[in-house]
Design a protein around this motif. Structure first.
Motif, short mmCIF file in Angstrom:
data_model
loop_
_atom_site.label_atom_id
_atom_site.label_comp_id
_atom_site.label_asym_id
_atom_site.label_seq_id
_atom_site.Cartn_x
_atom_site.Cartn_y
_atom_site.Cartn_z
N ALA A 148 1.08 -1.38 -0.61
CA ALA A 148 -0.31 0.09 0.09
C ALA A 148 1.26 1.31 -0.32
CB ALA A 148 -1.08 -0.05 1.26
N PHE A 149 2.37 1.28 0.42
CA PHE A 149 2.67 2.28 0.34
C PHE A 149 4.06 1.66 -0.20
CE2 PHE A 149 0.95 1.58 4.70
CZ PHE A 149 0.95 2.99 5.32
N ASP A 150 4.31 1.09 -1.53
CA ASP A 150 5.48 0.88 -1.97
C ASP A 150 4.61 1.33 -3.02
OD1 ASP A 150 7.99 0.12 -3.74
OD2 ASP A 150 6.56 -1.60 -3.53
N LYS A 151 4.83 2.84 -3.71
CA LYS A 151 4.86 3.24 -4.85
C LYS A 151 5.29 2.91 -6.29
CE LYS A 151 2.43 7.58 -3.01
NZ LYS A 151 2.60 6.94 -2.14
N GLU A 152 6.74 1.82 -6.41
CA GLU A 152 7.55 1.40 -7.21
C GLU A 152 7.47 -0.06 -7.20
OE1 GLU A 152 8.92 3.70 -4.54
OE2 GLU A 152 8.57 5.53 -5.76
N GLY A 153 6.60 -0.30 -6.63
CA GLY A 153 6.56 -1.77 -6.29
C GLY A 153 7.50 -2.97 -6.50
N ASP A 154 8.49 -2.84 -5.52
CA ASP A 154 9.59 -3.18 -5.54
C ASP A 154 10.27 -3.92 -4.33
OD1 ASP A 154 10.33 -0.55 -4.17
OD2 ASP A 154 12.50 -0.59 -5.29
N LYS A 155 8.99 -3.45 -3.51
CA LYS A 155 8.70 -3.56 -2.14
C LYS A 155 9.89 -3.65 -0.95
CE LYS A 155 6.71 -8.21 -3.48
NZ LYS A 155 6.72 -9.62 -3.13
N THR A 156 10.17 -2.47 -1.22
CA THR A 156 10.87 -1.43 -0.66
C THR A 156 9.72 0.06 0.14
OG1 THR A 156 12.35 0.02 -2.17
CG2 THR A 156 13.55 -2.79 -1.15
N LEU A 157 10.64 0.58 0.54
CA LEU A 157 9.84 2.17 1.05
C LEU A 157 10.96 2.81 1.26
CD1 LEU A 157 7.32 0.83 4.28
CD2 LEU A 157 7.13 1.16 0.71
N THR A 158 10.72 4.28 0.65
CA THR A 158 11.94 5.47 0.37
C THR A 158 11.10 6.13 1.71
OG1 THR A 158 9.86 6.64 -0.21
CG2 THR A 158 12.22 5.49 -1.70
N ALA A 159 11.98 6.64 2.61
CA ALA A 159 12.52 7.60 4.05
C ALA A 159 10.30 8.25 3.81
CB ALA A 159 13.31 9.17 3.57
N PRO A 160 10.30 9.20 2.81
CA PRO A 160 8.74 9.75 3.28
C PRO A 160 8.13 8.45 2.64
CG PRO A 160 9.73 10.87 1.51
CD PRO A 160 10.83 9.47 1.47
N GLN A 161 8.26 7.29 2.21
CA GLN A 161 7.09 6.27 2.15
C GLN A 161 7.21 5.30 3.61
OE1 GLN A 161 9.09 3.75 -1.01
NE2 GLN A 161 7.47 4.86 -2.64
#
Length: 148
Positions: free
Chosen positions: A73-86
């Motif tokens: 739901a929070f991974d906008k790139e779809g790579d199963k990782t989260l950036t700092a804002p995510q």
């Protein structure tokens, strides 16, 4: 009428965002600017340990299963990782949804009992009991502080 309940969320404050930023930079082991599910689990554990000291009623941190289930739901790139804002958004969402209402009256009442009522009651007990009267006030305060 009863006491009012105040809806307040620490997860929506600037202080929470600062905690998330610090945790993210510390947990991003490979310094790629993203947290994978393994790093995310430990990051959420760290955020949880920092806020449970400040906020009453904080639930247990999310399990690995909950994290892997909700990361999409929070991974906008779809790579199963989260950036700092995510990551900040993910942590904020979890803690906001699970720690919503703080009964401010209960928090204030508990603080009043601990810091005002108990010390005064123990002081009165010390003054009225002949055995306890012989204990120096400084020693008595140390004993009471460790037992409350």
């Amino acid at each position: 009428m009863g006491f009012p309940f105040f809806s307040w969320s620490f997860a929506r404050t600037h202080a929470f965002k600062l905690i998330c930023t610090a945790v993210f930079s510390r947990m991003d082991g490979d310094k790629d600017g993203k947290l994978d599910s393994h790093e995310l689990y430990y990051a959420m554990q760290d955020v949880h340990s920092k806020i449970r000291r400040r906020i009453p009623g904080v639930p247990a941190p999310p399990s690995r299963h909950e994290i892997s289930k909700s990361i999409a739901a929070f991974d906008k790139e779809g790579d199963k990782t989260l950036t700092a804002p995510q990551f900040t958004e993910f942590a904020s969402s979890f803690f906001h949804n699970n720690v919503r209402v703080v009964n401010l009256v209960k928090v204030v009442a508990a603080a009043a009992v601990k810091f005002f009522v108990l010390p005064e009651a123990t002081n009165q007990l010390r003054l009225t009991n002949p055995v306890l009267k012989r204990i120096p006030k400084g020693v008595w305060g140390t004993v009471v502080a460790h037992n409350t």
